[in-house]
Scaffold this active site. Structure first.
Site, PDB file in Angstrom:
ATOM      1  N   GLY A 236      28.507  35.363  48.804  1.00  3.91           N
ATOM      2  CA  GLY A 236      28.617  36.095  50.069  1.00  3.91           C
ATOM      3  C   GLY A 236      29.813  35.681  50.901  1.00  3.91           C
ATOM      4  O   GLY A 236      29.869  35.914  52.101  1.00  3.91           O
TER       5      GLY A 236
ATOM      6  N   ASP B  32      42.366  49.969  46.901  1.00  3.50           N
ATOM      7  CA  ASP B  32      41.985  50.278  45.506  1.00  3.50           C
ATOM      8  C   ASP B  32      41.242  51.605  45.377  1.00  3.50           C
ATOM      9  O   ASP B  32      41.479  52.366  44.435  1.00  3.50           O
ATOM     10  CB  ASP B  32      41.208  49.113  44.846  1.00  3.50           C
TER      11      ASP B  32
ATOM     12  N   HIS C 199      41.752  47.201  50.760  1.00  3.46           N
ATOM     13  CA  HIS C 199      41.336  48.568  51.107  1.00  3.46           C
ATOM     14  C   HIS C 199      42.366  49.599  50.654  1.00  3.46           C
ATOM     15  O   HIS C 199      42.649  50.563  51.361  1.00  3.46           O
ATOM     16  CB  HIS C 199      41.030  48.673  52.607  1.00  3.46           C
TER      17      HIS C 199
ATOM     18  N   SER D 286      33.961  37.543  45.490  1.00  2.00           N
ATOM     19  CA  SER D 286      33.485  38.370  44.374  1.00  2.00           C
ATOM     20  C   SER D 286      32.465  37.688  43.485  1.00  2.00           C
ATOM     21  O   SER D 286      32.493  37.827  42.266  1.00  2.00           O
ATOM     22  CB  SER D 286      34.664  38.862  43.519  1.00  2.00           C
ATOM     23  N   SER D 287      31.539  36.974  44.118  1.00  2.00           N
ATOM     24  CA  SER D 287      30.471  36.379  43.312  1.00  2.00           C
ATOM     25  C   SER D 287      29.636  37.471  42.636  1.00  2.00           C
ATOM     26  O   SER D 287      29.189  37.287  41.493  1.00  2.00           O
ATOM     27  CB  SER D 287      29.579  35.484  44.170  1.00  2.00           C
TER      28      SER D 287
ATOM     29  N   ARG E  42      37.440  35.725  42.353  1.00  2.00           N
ATOM     30  CA  ARG E  42      38.810  36.186  42.623  1.00  2.00           C
ATOM     31  C   ARG E  42      39.130  36.088  44.106  1.00  2.00           C
ATOM     32  O   ARG E  42      38.241  36.127  44.961  1.00  2.00           O
ATOM     33  CB  ARG E  42      39.025  37.617  42.123  1.00  2.00           C
TER      34      ARG E  42
ATOM     35  N   TYR F 152      31.954  49.410  55.142  1.00  2.00           N
ATOM     36  CA  TYR F 152      32.871  49.612  54.003  1.00  2.00           C
ATOM     37  C   TYR F 152      32.814  51.090  53.578  1.00  2.00           C
ATOM     38  O   TYR F 152      33.857  51.736  53.391  1.00  2.00           O
ATOM     39  CB  TYR F 152      32.452  48.700  52.848  1.00  2.00           C
TER      40      TYR F 152
ATOM     41  N   ASP G 122      37.996  44.057  42.059  1.00  2.00           N
ATOM     42  CA  ASP G 122      37.330  42.780  41.779  1.00  2.00           C
ATOM     43  C   ASP G 122      36.957  42.674  40.302  1.00  2.00           C
ATOM     44  O   ASP G 122      37.241  41.671  39.642  1.00  2.00           O
ATOM     45  CB  ASP G 122      36.056  42.641  42.633  1.00  2.00           C
TER      46      ASP G 122
HETATM   47  C1  GLA Z   1      35.761  44.667  48.229  1.00  2.00           C
HETATM   48  C2  GLA Z   1      35.638  45.740  47.160  1.00  2.00           C
HETATM   49  C3  GLA Z   1      36.986  46.006  46.495  1.00  2.00           C
HETATM   50  C4  GLA Z   1      38.072  46.262  47.521  1.00  2.00           C
HETATM   51  C5  GLA Z   1      38.043  45.195  48.618  1.00  2.00           C
HETATM   52  C6  GLA Z   1      38.998  45.493  49.730  1.00  2.00           C
HETATM   53  O1  GLA Z   1      36.083  43.431  47.635  1.00  2.00           O
HETATM   54  O2  GLA Z   1      34.709  45.358  46.170  1.00  2.00           O
HETATM   55  O3  GLA Z   1      36.872  47.089  45.596  1.00  2.00           O
HETATM   56  O4  GLA Z   1      37.964  47.548  48.068  1.00  2.00           O
HETATM   57  O5  GLA Z   1      36.755  45.027  49.175  1.00  2.00           O
HETATM   58  O6  GLA Z   1      40.299  45.450  49.259  1.00  2.00           O
END
Ligand code: GLA
Length: 334
Positions: free
Chosen positions: A104, A22, A20, A108-109, A13, A198, A150
């Site tokens: 990486g 969700d 930041h 979203s792998s 995705r 994070y 994600d």
């Molecule tokens: C990563 C997290 C998500 C989201 C994004 C930032 O991808 O896995 O849940 O918080 O960062 O939007």
């Protein structure tokens, strides 16, 4: 193929806008991309045994999984986290993992691997339940307290559309990506930090909410009441980003791509200045992409500290990176 043969694929995705937000129940607008993680194999009795095209060491995990975070090799923790969440419902599988999602890179792998693994291990349920399980699996596997964006995007993707997700209610409103625009993704740099920064942002948002209540309900005037300047900036990013997601969605639906592009640039500036999740290299890449004639806007995408830049461009515009199109969400194919 035997009757127990399985083939699962789960896309990556890219987030168009709404980063930041969700984990405070805010708004996001990600879309799946036409790159997939595939698990092929068969259901067996016994243990999970998977090899991976992109990893040297195969994975062997006995069921039930007790401590997913301790599994070696480390790529297998995402699979083990899923198995741990599924408990007695997890079937053993033997097979291979392959992926065309850069690992990486902020596409979203790991979430794609979780969602693919859950379907391979026999998960049955709604895309939302699938995403919630995989989010918990990610927490177990990596310790990163990620939100649901994600996993839900990957589980619920709709071909030709981005997904406007309200992370408080988990409602999903598909937003068509018209043919006259193209979404481009440019890999810029590997993420520099692990999940620690994070997690700090998640804590800072929680600290701001302890002062003014849920950020998803807050407006900029309420944010101004936060005395601590750092927490005020963090909260301001989230509150203004939620509004940018609404405005961007409206602009896309109206065909107002110049407006949509400006909102992407403002989102990037907010992530850079207020949320401090960009890097100088990412900033330079966004500026360079945005300067190309035919590019409406660009921004860093995802968790930040590196990763990819996403751009919204007029169809046919040559840019660095690759053009992506939104595809259907994860599926068990056989
Ligand atoms: C990563 C997290 C998500 C989201 C994004 C930032 O991808 O896995 O849940 O918080 O960062 O939007």
């Amino acid at each position: 193929m035997s009757t127990d043969a399985i083939r699962v694929r789960a896309p990556g995705r890219v987030n168009l806008i709404g980063d930041h937000t969700d984990y405070t129940g805010g708004l996001v607008l990600p879309m799946t991309i036409d790159r997939w993680t595939v698990i092929e194999g068969e259901r067996v009795d016994g243990a999970i045994e998977l090899s991976s095209e992109s990893e040297d060491e195969p994975l062997h995990v006995d069921l039930p999984v007790v401590d997913a975070a301790a599994i070696e090799p480390s790529w297998g923790r995402f699979v083990a986290g899923v198995a741990a969440e599924m408990g007695d419902d997890a079937h053993a599988v033997r097979g291979r993992v392959s992926t065309s999602i850069p690992i990486g890179a902020g596409l979203s792998s790991s979430a794609a691997l979780e969602v693919a693994a859950a379907l391979a291990l026999g998960f049955e349920g709604t895309p939302t339940a699938l995403a919630e399980l995989c989010r918990r699996a990610e927490h177990r596997a990596s310790g990163v307290p990620c939100g649901i964006m994600d996993q839900l995007c990957i589980a619920a993707g709709v071909r030709g559309h981005a997904l406007l997700i309200d992370c408080a209610t988990l409602s999903i409103d598909p937003v068509h990506i018209p043919d006259e625009v193209t979404v481009v993704v440019q890999f810029v740099e590997h993420r520099k930090l692990d999940g620690s920064e994070y997690a700090t942002r998640v804590e800072e948002c929680a600290a701001a909410e302890a002062i003014i209540g849920p950020l998803r309900m807050a407006d900029p005037d309420l944010v101004d009441k936060i005395k601590d300047p750092l927490l005020r900036r963090r909260a301001r990013h989230v509150v203004t980003e939620n509004q940018r997601v609404r405005d961007f969605t409206g602009a896309m639906r109206a065909g107002a791509y110049v407006t949509a592009g400006h909102l992407m640039l403002r989102s990037h500036a907010s992530l850079r200045d207020d949320f401090e999740t960009s890097t100088p290299t990412m900033d330079a890449a966004v500026a360079a992409m945005a300067a190309i004639p035919g590019v409406y806007g660009a921004r860093m995408t995802g968790g930040g500290f590196g990763g990819c830049v996403v751009g919204l461009v007029e169809r046919g515009t040559p840019t660095p990176g690759w053009q992506v199109r939104p595809v259907d969400g994860a599926r068990l194919m056989t």
